[in-house]
Scaffold this motif. Structure first.
Motif, PDB file in Angstrom:
ATOM      1  N   TYR A 199       0.628  -1.156   0.293  1.00 62.79           N
ATOM      2  CA  TYR A 199       0.193  -0.155   0.104  1.00 62.79           C
ATOM      3  C   TYR A 199       1.016   1.363   0.175  1.00 62.79           C
ATOM      4  O   TYR A 199       2.151   1.060   0.028  1.00 62.79           O
ATOM      5  CB  TYR A 199      -0.840   0.150   1.163  1.00 62.79           C
ATOM      6  N   GLU A 200       0.317   2.313  -0.312  1.00 62.65           N
ATOM      7  CA  GLU A 200       1.349   3.449  -0.047  1.00 62.65           C
ATOM      8  C   GLU A 200       0.384   4.229   1.178  1.00 62.65           C
ATOM      9  O   GLU A 200      -0.671   4.784   1.084  1.00 62.65           O
ATOM     10  CB  GLU A 200       1.266   4.519  -1.166  1.00 62.65           C
ATOM     11  N   GLU A 201       1.355   5.253   1.548  1.00 59.34           N
ATOM     12  CA  GLU A 201       1.018   6.319   2.522  1.00 59.34           C
ATOM     13  C   GLU A 201       1.263   7.876   2.183  1.00 59.34           C
ATOM     14  O   GLU A 201       1.861   7.546   1.797  1.00 59.34           O
ATOM     15  CB  GLU A 201       1.729   6.453   4.058  1.00 59.34           C
ATOM     16  N   PRO A 202       0.586   8.507   1.976  1.00 62.89           N
ATOM     17  CA  PRO A 202       0.637  10.441   1.175  1.00 62.89           C
ATOM     18  C   PRO A 202       1.081  10.964   2.310  1.00 62.89           C
ATOM     19  O   PRO A 202       1.053  10.530   3.915  1.00 62.89           O
ATOM     20  CB  PRO A 202      -0.675  10.106   1.706  1.00 62.89           C
ATOM     21  N   LEU A 203       1.981  11.720   2.974  1.00 68.23           N
ATOM     22  CA  LEU A 203       2.698  12.257   3.305  1.00 68.23           C
ATOM     23  C   LEU A 203       1.814  14.021   3.536  1.00 68.23           C
ATOM     24  O   LEU A 203       1.024  13.767   2.394  1.00 68.23           O
ATOM     25  CB  LEU A 203       4.308  13.123   2.828  1.00 68.23           C
ATOM     26  N   VAL A 204       2.148  14.142   4.514  1.00 66.71           N
ATOM     27  CA  VAL A 204       1.048  15.299   5.493  1.00 66.71           C
ATOM     28  C   VAL A 204       1.689  16.041   6.626  1.00 66.71           C
ATOM     29  O   VAL A 204       2.357  14.841   6.780  1.00 66.71           O
ATOM     30  CB  VAL A 204      -1.073  14.354   5.623  1.00 66.71           C
ATOM     31  N   ALA A 205       1.352  16.891   6.881  1.00 68.24           N
ATOM     32  CA  ALA A 205       1.128  18.052   7.674  1.00 68.24           C
ATOM     33  C   ALA A 205       0.664  17.612   8.856  1.00 68.24           C
ATOM     34  O   ALA A 205      -0.900  17.979   8.473  1.00 68.24           O
ATOM     35  CB  ALA A 205       1.467  19.224   7.593  1.00 68.24           C
ATOM     36  N   ILE A 206       1.358  17.783  10.099  1.00 69.12           N
ATOM     37  CA  ILE A 206       0.422  17.325  11.598  1.00 69.12           C
ATOM     38  C   ILE A 206       0.617  18.358  12.279  1.00 69.12           C
ATOM     39  O   ILE A 206       1.453  18.980  12.489  1.00 69.12           O
ATOM     40  CB  ILE A 206       0.418  15.521  11.615  1.00 69.12           C
ATOM     41  N   ALA A 207      -0.667  18.485  12.891  1.00 69.19           N
ATOM     42  CA  ALA A 207      -0.045  19.872  13.615  1.00 69.19           C
ATOM     43  C   ALA A 207      -1.518  19.923  15.191  1.00 69.19           C
ATOM     44  O   ALA A 207      -2.564  19.420  14.869  1.00 69.19           O
ATOM     45  CB  ALA A 207      -0.187  21.143  13.196  1.00 69.19           C
ATOM     46  N   PRO A 208      -1.560  20.558  16.311  1.00 70.51           N
ATOM     47  CA  PRO A 208      -1.860  20.573  16.427  1.00 70.51           C
ATOM     48  C   PRO A 208      -3.752  21.789  16.297  1.00 70.51           C
ATOM     49  O   PRO A 208      -2.755  22.853  15.547  1.00 70.51           O
ATOM     50  CB  PRO A 208      -2.280  21.114  18.701  1.00 70.51           C
ATOM     51  N   PRO A 209      -4.295  21.900  17.166  1.00 70.98           N
ATOM     52  CA  PRO A 209      -5.180  23.121  16.369  1.00 70.98           C
ATOM     53  C   PRO A 209      -4.973  24.062  16.879  1.00 70.98           C
ATOM     54  O   PRO A 209      -5.204  24.952  16.221  1.00 70.98           O
ATOM     55  CB  PRO A 209      -6.856  22.203  16.931  1.00 70.98           C
ATOM     56  N   SER A 210      -4.044  23.951  18.411  1.00 66.46           N
ATOM     57  CA  SER A 210      -3.498  25.204  18.768  1.00 66.46           C
ATOM     58  C   SER A 210      -2.268  25.954  17.771  1.00 66.46           C
ATOM     59  O   SER A 210      -2.089  27.262  18.077  1.00 66.46           O
ATOM     60  CB  SER A 210      -3.546  25.152  20.445  1.00 66.46           C
ATOM     61  N   ALA A 211      -2.467  25.821  17.132  1.00 62.73           N
ATOM     62  CA  ALA A 211      -0.757  25.855  16.427  1.00 62.73           C
ATOM     63  C   ALA A 211      -1.310  27.490  15.201  1.00 62.73           C
ATOM     64  O   ALA A 211      -2.139  27.133  14.797  1.00 62.73           O
ATOM     65  CB  ALA A 211      -0.430  24.618  15.905  1.00 62.73           C
ATOM     66  N   PRO A 212      -0.260  28.878  15.384  1.00 65.64           N
ATOM     67  CA  PRO A 212      -0.710  29.905  14.439  1.00 65.64           C
ATOM     68  C   PRO A 212      -0.133  28.438  13.694  1.00 65.64           C
ATOM     69  O   PRO A 212       0.548  28.988  13.033  1.00 65.64           O
ATOM     70  CB  PRO A 212       0.112  30.191  15.122  1.00 65.64           C
ATOM     71  N   GLY A 213      -1.203  29.670  12.449  1.00 61.72           N
ATOM     72  CA  GLY A 213      -0.921  29.480  10.856  1.00 61.72           C
ATOM     73  C   GLY A 213      -2.620  28.582  10.373  1.00 61.72           C
ATOM     74  O   GLY A 213      -2.318  27.441  10.665  1.00 61.72           O
TER      75      GLY A 213
END
Length: 296
Positions: free
Chosen positions: A162-176
């Motif tokens: 299988y394949e797994e896409p690369l993603v960005a992961i952040a907490p909901p409180s992170a600015p941006g």
């Protein structure tokens, strides 16, 4: 059995021509490979290498022994499967590895097969993709679930799972609000660059042309994600098949921008071509694929 391991290392040194290259392939240090070869020479009572240069070239004695050692290792591998199974039956001993994120899937597949086949003995090992692939190439493992590399060895075969896409992961409180803002305005938690996935992430960061503020570099994807949950920083990681990060309320998952093209890591099975236990490793792969399809 230490002698068997030493003989497999000897074959690796003969193939790659140096202790350092062989060490990388068999997941040992160069010093450990050198020690093993000295110990093997003492046990066999003869020198096997020409050490006059920086390369480890087989001398006449080493060249004479090489085909016999290969035959001995093939015989030893056959001895590990002492009886022929009946039609539809799996029997014998195999050693299979997996990266940490695949160990749960592999364990479930093997447990199911062992319940169905009493004569099946499967030993599981965990490690980095490069280490596991080296052990498969060297004959220490029969197969392994690893991240695909760009390198192909004639002695092994690769079967994608299988394949797994690369993603960005952040907490909901992170600015941006955007991916670039998240990566540039928060501490960056980096996955280990000595591993294939870490190198891929490093290439993606360069393609994104973002300046990250590195805070930590760890070799566990799950630990990195847990630190994100604790609002320590943000990260780039493959979206693990077994994870539920996209629906977790304490995580914010963002895809990579389309203009850099699809970025995924491929996970699959590497095993040696035409080895004596291929029926078992094929069945393990098929059961892993079946379990994976059931999750979809």
């Amino acid at each position: 059995m230490s002698t068997i391991r030493f003989l497999r290392t000897f074959v690796a040194v003969s193939r790659y021509g140096s202790f350092s290259e062989a060490a990388e392939r068999v997941a040992l240090t160069q010093a450990a490979v050198s020690f093993q070869m000295r110990a093997l020479e003492e046990e066999l009572g003869r020198e096997l290498f020409d050490r006059s240069g920086r390369l480890a070239i087989l001398n006449a004695a080493g060249r004479d022994l090489l085909p016999e050692i290969k035959q001995f290792l093939d015989l030893y591998d056959r001895i590990r499967s002492p009886r022929r199974p009946g039609p539809g039956e799996l029997a014998g001993s195999v050693a299979v590895g997996a990266i940490v994120s695949c160990m749960g899937l592999l364990s479930k597949a093997v447990s199911a097969l062992k319940r169905e086949h009493d004569g099946l003995d499967v030993r599981l090992f965990s490690g980095k993709s490069s280490e596991l692939a080296g052990k498969v190439e060297n004959g220490e493992l029969d197969a392994a679930l690893v991240v695909e590399s760009g390198r192909r060895m004639a002695s092994t075969r690769w079967t994608p799972l299988y394949e797994e896409p690369l993603v960005a992961i952040a907490p909901p409180s992170a600015p941006g609000d955007t991916l670039h803002e998240l990566l540039e305005r928060n501490p960056f938690l980096r996955f280990d660059r000595t591993q294939r996935t870490g190198l891929q992430i490093d290439r993606v960061l360069r393609r994104l042309n973002v300046h990250v503020h590195e805070f930590l570099e760890l070799n566990s994807i799950e630990t990195v994600v847990e630190l994100v949950r604790q609002e320590v920083g943000v990260t780039l990681l493959p979206l693990l098949k077994a994870a539920q990060w996209a629906t977790a309320p304490d995580l914010r998952v963002l895809p990579l921008p389309e203009d850099i093209g699809p970025v995924t890591r491929a996970v699959g099975l590497i095993d040696r071509r035409e080895h004596s236990r291929q029926a078992i490793t094929d069945s393990i792969f098929q059961r892993c694929a079946q379990l994976q399809d059931e999750k979809l």
